[in-house]
Write a protein that holds these residues in place. Structure first.
Motif, PDB file in Angstrom:
ATOM      1  N   ALA B 327       0.577  -1.444  -0.130  1.00 32.77           N
ATOM      2  CA  ALA B 327       0.150   0.042  -0.150  1.00 32.77           C
ATOM      3  C   ALA B 327       0.989   1.061  -0.149  1.00 32.77           C
ATOM      4  CB  ALA B 327      -1.228  -0.009   1.585  1.00 32.77           C
ATOM      5  N   SER B 328       1.534   1.109   0.796  1.00 33.93           N
ATOM      6  CA  SER B 328       2.125   2.576   1.112  1.00 33.93           C
ATOM      7  C   SER B 328       3.412   2.274  -0.596  1.00 33.93           C
ATOM      8  CB  SER B 328       3.610   2.325   1.561  1.00 33.93           C
ATOM      9  OG  SER B 328       3.521   1.858   2.746  1.00 33.93           O
ATOM     10  N   THR B 329       3.471   1.600  -1.607  1.00 37.19           N
ATOM     11  CA  THR B 329       4.611   1.704  -2.369  1.00 37.19           C
ATOM     12  C   THR B 329       3.514   2.031  -3.456  1.00 37.19           C
ATOM     13  OG1 THR B 329       5.745  -0.325  -2.503  1.00 37.19           O
ATOM     14  CG2 THR B 329       5.427  -0.371  -4.342  1.00 37.19           C
ATOM     15  N   VAL B 330       2.081   1.640  -3.200  1.00 38.72           N
ATOM     16  CA  VAL B 330       1.242   2.124  -4.085  1.00 38.72           C
ATOM     17  C   VAL B 330       1.703   3.739  -3.999  1.00 38.72           C
ATOM     18  CG1 VAL B 330      -1.368   2.480  -4.763  1.00 38.72           C
ATOM     19  CG2 VAL B 330      -0.325   0.006  -4.278  1.00 38.72           C
ATOM     20  N   PHE B 331       1.277   4.598  -2.759  1.00 35.94           N
ATOM     21  CA  PHE B 331       0.602   5.632  -2.292  1.00 35.94           C
ATOM     22  C   PHE B 331       2.072   6.502  -2.623  1.00 35.94           C
ATOM     23  CE2 PHE B 331       1.341   9.542   0.763  1.00 35.94           C
ATOM     24  CZ  PHE B 331      -0.338   9.632   0.665  1.00 35.94           C
ATOM     25  N   TYR B 332       3.320   6.176  -2.719  1.00 39.33           N
ATOM     26  CA  TYR B 332       4.674   6.614  -3.006  1.00 39.33           C
ATOM     27  C   TYR B 332       4.470   6.751  -4.439  1.00 39.33           C
ATOM     28  CZ  TYR B 332       9.264   7.532  -1.705  1.00 39.33           C
ATOM     29  OH  TYR B 332      10.091   9.111  -1.651  1.00 39.33           O
ATOM     30  N   VAL B 333       4.314   5.768  -4.927  1.00 34.24           N
ATOM     31  CA  VAL B 333       3.840   5.969  -6.818  1.00 34.24           C
ATOM     32  C   VAL B 333       3.415   7.387  -6.898  1.00 34.24           C
ATOM     33  CG1 VAL B 333       3.451   4.547  -9.444  1.00 34.24           C
ATOM     34  CG2 VAL B 333       5.269   3.459  -7.555  1.00 34.24           C
ATOM     35  N   MET B 334       2.359   7.431  -6.729  1.00 34.08           N
ATOM     36  CA  MET B 334       1.540   9.018  -6.450  1.00 34.08           C
ATOM     37  C   MET B 334       2.127  10.345  -6.187  1.00 34.08           C
ATOM     38  SD  MET B 334      -2.832   7.892  -5.942  1.00 34.08           S
ATOM     39  CE  MET B 334      -1.948   7.007  -4.324  1.00 34.08           C
ATOM     40  N   HIS B 335       2.065   9.639  -5.531  1.00 36.80           N
ATOM     41  CA  HIS B 335       3.199  10.926  -4.745  1.00 36.80           C
ATOM     42  C   HIS B 335       4.697  11.404  -5.679  1.00 36.80           C
ATOM     43  CE1 HIS B 335       6.421  12.804  -2.023  1.00 36.80           C
ATOM     44  NE2 HIS B 335       7.285  12.013  -2.733  1.00 36.80           N
ATOM     45  N   HIS B 336       5.126  10.617  -5.933  1.00 37.09           N
ATOM     46  CA  HIS B 336       6.730  10.525  -6.617  1.00 37.09           C
ATOM     47  C   HIS B 336       6.471  10.962  -7.385  1.00 37.09           C
ATOM     48  CE1 HIS B 336      10.139   9.735  -8.213  1.00 37.09           C
ATOM     49  NE2 HIS B 336      10.744  10.254  -6.513  1.00 37.09           N
ATOM     50  N   ILE B 337       5.081  10.713  -8.694  1.00 33.02           N
ATOM     51  CA  ILE B 337       4.887  10.778 -10.183  1.00 33.02           C
ATOM     52  C   ILE B 337       4.789  12.158 -10.277  1.00 33.02           C
ATOM     53  CG2 ILE B 337       3.155  10.890 -11.782  1.00 33.02           C
ATOM     54  CD1 ILE B 337       2.765   8.052 -11.430  1.00 33.02           C
ATOM     55  N   THR B 338       3.951  12.913  -9.531  1.00 28.62           N
ATOM     56  CA  THR B 338       3.061  14.086  -9.293  1.00 28.62           C
ATOM     57  C   THR B 338       5.063  14.941  -8.628  1.00 28.62           C
ATOM     58  OG1 THR B 338       1.779  12.895  -8.008  1.00 28.62           O
ATOM     59  CG2 THR B 338       1.488  15.361  -7.848  1.00 28.62           C
ATOM     60  N   VAL B 339       5.611  15.084  -7.597  1.00 25.38           N
ATOM     61  CA  VAL B 339       6.523  15.506  -7.342  1.00 25.38           C
ATOM     62  C   VAL B 339       7.639  15.598  -7.651  1.00 25.38           C
ATOM     63  CG1 VAL B 339       8.220  15.531  -4.903  1.00 25.38           C
ATOM     64  CG2 VAL B 339       5.826  15.776  -4.971  1.00 25.38           C
ATOM     65  N   GLN B 340       8.115  14.554  -8.118  1.00 25.96           N
ATOM     66  CA  GLN B 340       9.029  14.750  -9.703  1.00 25.96           C
ATOM     67  C   GLN B 340       9.070  15.062 -10.665  1.00 25.96           C
ATOM     68  OE1 GLN B 340      12.166  12.374  -8.103  1.00 25.96           O
ATOM     69  NE2 GLN B 340      13.022  13.878  -9.613  1.00 25.96           N
ATOM     70  N   THR B 341       7.531  14.950 -11.032  1.00 28.18           N
ATOM     71  CA  THR B 341       6.964  15.712 -12.380  1.00 28.18           C
ATOM     72  C   THR B 341       7.646  17.326 -11.986  1.00 28.18           C
ATOM     73  OG1 THR B 341       6.273  13.579 -12.621  1.00 28.18           O
ATOM     74  CG2 THR B 341       5.400  16.317 -14.454  1.00 28.18           C
ATOM     75  N   SER B 342       6.682  17.956 -10.864  1.00 29.18           N
ATOM     76  CA  SER B 342       6.928  19.375 -10.713  1.00 29.18           C
ATOM     77  C   SER B 342       8.221  20.301 -10.613  1.00 29.18           C
ATOM     78  CB  SER B 342       5.695  19.902  -9.548  1.00 29.18           C
ATOM     79  OG  SER B 342       5.692  18.629  -8.416  1.00 29.18           O
ATOM     80  N   LEU B 343       8.679  19.058  -9.792  1.00 27.24           N
ATOM     81  CA  LEU B 343      10.556  19.611  -9.498  1.00 27.24           C
ATOM     82  C   LEU B 343      10.645  19.862 -10.797  1.00 27.24           C
ATOM     83  CD1 LEU B 343      11.884  17.080  -6.832  1.00 27.24           C
ATOM     84  CD2 LEU B 343      12.001  20.093  -6.798  1.00 27.24           C
ATOM     85  N   PHE B 344      10.808  18.895 -11.730  1.00 24.46           N
ATOM     86  CA  PHE B 344      11.434  18.888 -13.645  1.00 24.46           C
ATOM     87  C   PHE B 344      10.584  20.488 -14.453  1.00 24.46           C
ATOM     88  CE2 PHE B 344      13.216  14.661 -13.253  1.00 24.46           C
ATOM     89  CZ  PHE B 344      14.228  15.085 -14.087  1.00 24.46           C
ATOM     90  N   LEU B 345       9.394  20.876 -14.214  1.00 24.21           N
ATOM     91  CA  LEU B 345       9.351  21.549 -14.464  1.00 24.21           C
ATOM     92  C   LEU B 345       9.919  22.878 -13.775  1.00 24.21           C
ATOM     93  CD1 LEU B 345       4.897  20.867 -14.620  1.00 24.21           C
ATOM     94  CD2 LEU B 345       6.575  20.256 -16.675  1.00 24.21           C
ATOM     95  N   VAL B 346       9.777  23.006 -12.571  1.00 24.23           N
ATOM     96  CA  VAL B 346      10.117  24.043 -11.916  1.00 24.23           C
ATOM     97  C   VAL B 346      12.077  23.929 -12.453  1.00 24.23           C
ATOM     98  CG1 VAL B 346      11.224  24.874  -9.581  1.00 24.23           C
ATOM     99  CG2 VAL B 346       8.813  23.585  -9.896  1.00 24.23           C
ATOM    100  N   ALA B 347      12.741  23.119 -12.776  1.00 26.17           N
ATOM    101  CA  ALA B 347      13.500  23.328 -13.131  1.00 26.17           C
ATOM    102  C   ALA B 347      13.670  23.642 -14.905  1.00 26.17           C
ATOM    103  CB  ALA B 347      14.770  21.700 -13.120  1.00 26.17           C
ATOM    104  N   GLY B 348      12.739  23.760 -15.028  1.00 26.85           N
ATOM    105  CA  GLY B 348      12.957  23.918 -16.275  1.00 26.85           C
ATOM    106  C   GLY B 348      12.463  25.977 -16.616  1.00 26.85           C
ATOM    107  N   LEU B 349      12.055  26.586 -15.352  1.00 29.95           N
ATOM    108  CA  LEU B 349      11.766  27.956 -14.947  1.00 29.95           C
ATOM    109  C   LEU B 349      12.816  27.913 -15.007  1.00 29.95           C
ATOM    110  CD1 LEU B 349       7.668  27.629 -13.556  1.00 29.95           C
ATOM    111  CD2 LEU B 349       8.385  28.454 -15.984  1.00 29.95           C
ATOM    112  N   ILE B 350      13.360  27.903 -14.053  1.00 25.05           N
ATOM    113  CA  ILE B 350      14.775  27.967 -13.445  1.00 25.05           C
ATOM    114  C   ILE B 350      15.819  28.471 -14.998  1.00 25.05           C
ATOM    115  CG2 ILE B 350      16.747  27.364 -12.692  1.00 25.05           C
ATOM    116  CD1 ILE B 350      14.949  26.304  -9.741  1.00 25.05           C
ATOM    117  N   GLU B 351      15.527  27.116 -15.154  1.00 26.59           N
ATOM    118  CA  GLU B 351      16.715  27.378 -16.549  1.00 26.59           C
ATOM    119  C   GLU B 351      15.975  28.609 -17.602  1.00 26.59           C
ATOM    120  OE1 GLU B 351      16.988  23.828 -18.578  1.00 26.59           O
ATOM    121  OE2 GLU B 351      19.090  24.702 -19.464  1.00 26.59           O
TER     122      GLU B 351
END
Lengths: 182, 562
Positions: B327-351
């Motif tokens: 269950a934690s893996t399922v939750f973690y996958v959802m969390h990680h998809i969202t968070v990692q994508t937003s960080l990469f988008l922010v990195a694009g904005l920084i650039e």
């Protein structure tokens, strides 16, 4: 029922040659290696269908066991289509590499090389904090401290982390002094 | 009619959209409208799918009414529909970001116009992989998303992207071939590729054959999921792509690999045959990934390494095969998809804002753009697992599960997990300290853009809006963590039980049969008829019989359902 030995042997040879070519640096050879591997896998898929029976068109009164298994053939067909597309794309990539660099080789990742070559010692993070704790040390001060530490310990270039701590050198020498009497 | 029977539309709609956008190659505006519309429609459909299976209930959709295990079956259960919803929501945000970036840069009919069709095919491939009820369809889903990703990764054909693209394509093709070999051997050994049918039949094989197949599948998926010894391609290839492409790759592609690993571990090979090796792999993935991240100065590369590192957490939860761990893996996958994508988008904005993504050359961004600082800070803290954010909750669940399991290996991974989350915090804080907190004067050779007053074009409102939306989604995962964790738990229970999945596809008799094989001590029921290793276990190949012919009650019929 025994598997078709010829197909398995050919597939094994294709695997061996494919892996050998894949390990080359030249992109064209890598592509040829991938093609060989793909064909090896296709043959393997084909052998999983068992012996070659009748064409799998339904006709009344035929024993169902005498048909050949059509499913692996469908797999192979799909796999051929996919590898065709990927081969086309790889050829375009190779051509583009040639256009850009007149080279047909797997290139190095320059950023990776740069990161690997960098020192573990970063002035901003690892330098001694000045006693007055006013602000982060300027780069000049940090570089001076570094140079002084380097001059004090000629070997410290290998151990940049120790070099930062001014007193690391006598400390490191400590254990050796103890060992010598033994 | 059950809404879940519309599941094939989740694949068909994006493909249709891709065809339309491909026809509209010269009409940028129409392309944008079609692709955003299609993704939004797919998202709405998938929310419907999730609602229809929420709280339990697995639906199998046989394509063309072929009776399983014949033909292609799509299976909607809680895990797959959760993944579908999160992945489409993330894709929608990334698409808005990419479209807005395209408008801001004013790129007319370059090669960029292939972006929309490829992006939609990618989404179709991801959906297909999540819905696939048989191994070969899973392979086709993988190939769809991979082929689209080759195009997206090398958009523009610059030197750096071509170099990264070559590595990426070769590695991906090799991983697909491994998967295909595994499929061939699975078919030779069992005569079926339907996953529910395999769940029944794999248990009857000798333990040696089972381990061989298990390891081959896991290696194939492990390359895609970027699990430690197979992860080196990822930080090499992802950072060179355009920001939205890297973001969607980071969010979705590795998670599809994780999804396939979860299905392998729960449905095909239940039990704990490979749990200890998986835990070792999880530990190494976490530690090696984060140490790599600490050495980087380029934000995108740093984030790629944290991506690898955090895959380790998901593998750890999977390796415990307990309800709370899964269950934690399922939750973690959802969390990680969202968070990692937003960080990469922010990195694009920084650039865009600062002209560079190297933290050596950045500085003073917090003062320059407080909004950007906020958008970075929230997902960064979320990734590091600062309470009360969702990253913390996911890690907490994993640690609880590890402690509850209590084996030395599990405890070691728990300790490593805590240390790695601290190191993640360090890596994130390094970026924060350099890029945002210090003054721009302290930076090495700062880009002129950093010192100049803000230009309007550098941060278009829609790009910031899309990023903010995704950060908001990450926060929503925290706010609604209660119900989401409950549904993750229900999904985990379903997956470990296997009965709902198998009986949805093949009926309850098959499910009972599968359960009975599971209770037997492995392999003891079989005479050692198969040669371990070496020889190909073709002995059980259907040789003349139609695939799946052994299953009671299923005859090769031609489509027409009685």
């Amino acid at each position: 029922m025994s598997p078709n030995l010829t197909l398995l042997l050919i597939s094994g040879v294709l695997f061996a040659c494919g892996i050998y070519l894949l390990l080359e640096r030249s992109l064209t050879r890598v592509l040829l290696g991938l093609l060989m591997l793909t064909n090896g896998v296709n043959l393997l898929l084909l052998t999983t269908g068992g012996y070659a029976g009748l064409a799998p068109f339904f006709s009344k009164g035929t024993d169902p066991r005498s048909y050949s298994d059509p499913l692996p053939q469908a797999f192979v067909l799909t796999s051929i289509v996919i590898s065709f597309a990927v081969t086309g794309f790889m050829l375009a990539l190779i051509y583009r590499t040639w256009q850009l660099g007149r080279a047909d080789e797997v290139a190095d990742d320059l950023e990776d090389r740069r990161v690997a070559a960098q020192s573990g010692w970063v002035p901003e993070e690892d330098a001694d904090v000045p006693a007055d704790l006013s602000e982060f040390p300027s780069l000049v001060e940090a570089a001076e401290a570094d140079r002084a530490a380097l001059a004090a310990a000629p070997h410290a270039a290998d151990l940049p982390d120790d070099a930062v701590l001014g007193d690391a050198v006598p400390l490191a020498a400590g254990p050796h002094d103890e060992e010598e009497p033994e | 009619m059950n809404l879940a029977s519309l599941a094939p539309l989740a694949v068909v709609l994006p493909i249709f959209g891709a065809a339309v956008t491909f026809l509209l190659l010269r009409q940028e505006r129409a392309q944008r409208i079609v692709s955003i519309g299609v993704v939004a429609l797919t998202l709405a459909l998938e929310v419907g799918l999730l609602a229809s299976v929420w709280g339990g209930g697995t639906v199998a959709v046989p394509i063309g009414e072929w009776i399983p295990p014949l033909g292609i079956t799509l299976v909607v259960d809680q895990f797959s529909s959760l993944m579908l919803v999160v992945s489409s929501a993330v894709s929608l945000a990334v698409l808005v970001y990419a479209v807005s970036q395209g408008i801001a840069d004013g790129d007319k009919d370059g090669p960029i116009s292939v972006f929309h069709p490829s992006f939609l095919i990618l989404i179709a491939g991801v959906s297909d992989a999540f819905l696939a009820g048989d191994l070969f369809n899973l392979y086709v889903g993988f190939e769809m998303l991979l082929t689209a990703s080759y195009v997206l990764l090398t958009l523009g054909g610059t030197t750096a992207r071509i170099r990264a693209g070559v590595t990426y394509v070769v590695v991906s093709v090799v991983s697909s071939l491994l998967f295909l070999i595994a499929i061939a051997i699975v078919y030779a050994a069992t005569g079926t590729v339907n996953m529910a049918d395999l769940a029944v039949k794999l248990g009857q094989l000798s333990p040696e054959t089972q381990v061989l197949l298990h390891v081959m599948l896991l290696i194939g998926f492990g390359i895609k999921a970027a699990v430690f010894p197979l992860s080196f391609w990822l930080p090499d290839s992802y950072p060179t792509a355009p920001a939205p492409v890297t973001a969607v790759f980071a969010g979705l592609l590795t998670k599809v690999g994780v999804y396939a690993m979860v299905r392998t571990e729960t449905l095909l090979f239940p039990g704990d045959a490979l749990n200890v090796p998986l835990m070792v792999v999880a530990l190494l993935t976490m530690v090696v990934g984060i140490l790599g991240a600490l050495a980087q100065t380029d934000i995108k590369r740093l984030l790629s390494f944290t991506l690898v590192s955090h895959i380790g957490y998901m593998v750890f939860g999977l390796a415990m095969s307990s309800v709370i761990g899964l269950a934690s893996t399922v939750f973690y996958v959802m969390h990680h998809i969202t968070v990692q994508t937003s960080l990469f988008l922010v990195a694009g904005l920084i650039e865009r804002r600062a002209g560079t993504a190297s933290i050596d050359r950045l500085g003073g961004l917090a003062k320059l753009s407080p909004l950007l600082a906020l958008l970075y800070f929230i997902p960064a803290m979320n990734l590091a697992g600062i309470p009360p954010l969702s990253g913390f909750l996911g890690k907490l669940g994993l640690i609880q599960a590890g402690v509850a399991l209590g084996t030395p290996m599990a405890l070691a991974v728990v300790v490593a997990g805590v240390a790695v989350s601290l190191l993640t915090l360090l890596a994130m804080a390094r970026v924060w300290g350099r890029a945002f907190w210090r003054t721009a004067d302290d930076a090495d050779n700062p880009d002129p853009a950093l010192l100049a007053p803000a230009r309007r074009a550098s941060m278009p409102a829609a790009m910031v809006g899309a990023t903010a939306g995704l950060v908001g989604l990450g926060l929503a995962l925290t706010v609604f963590a209660g119900p989401l964790f409950q549904v993750s738990q229900a999904a985990a229970k379903e997956m470990l039980d296997r009965t709902p999945y198998i009986s949805a596809v093949l009926g309850s008799d098959a499910a009972k049969l599968a359960a009975s094989h599971l209770n037997q001590p492995q392999g003891s029921a079989l005479p050692g008829g198969q040669a371990p290793g070496g020889a190909l276990p073709v002995g059980q190949a259907p040789g003349g019989q139609a695939p799946g012919g052994q299953t009671p009650g299923s005859q090769p019929q031609t489509g027409a359902k009685p």
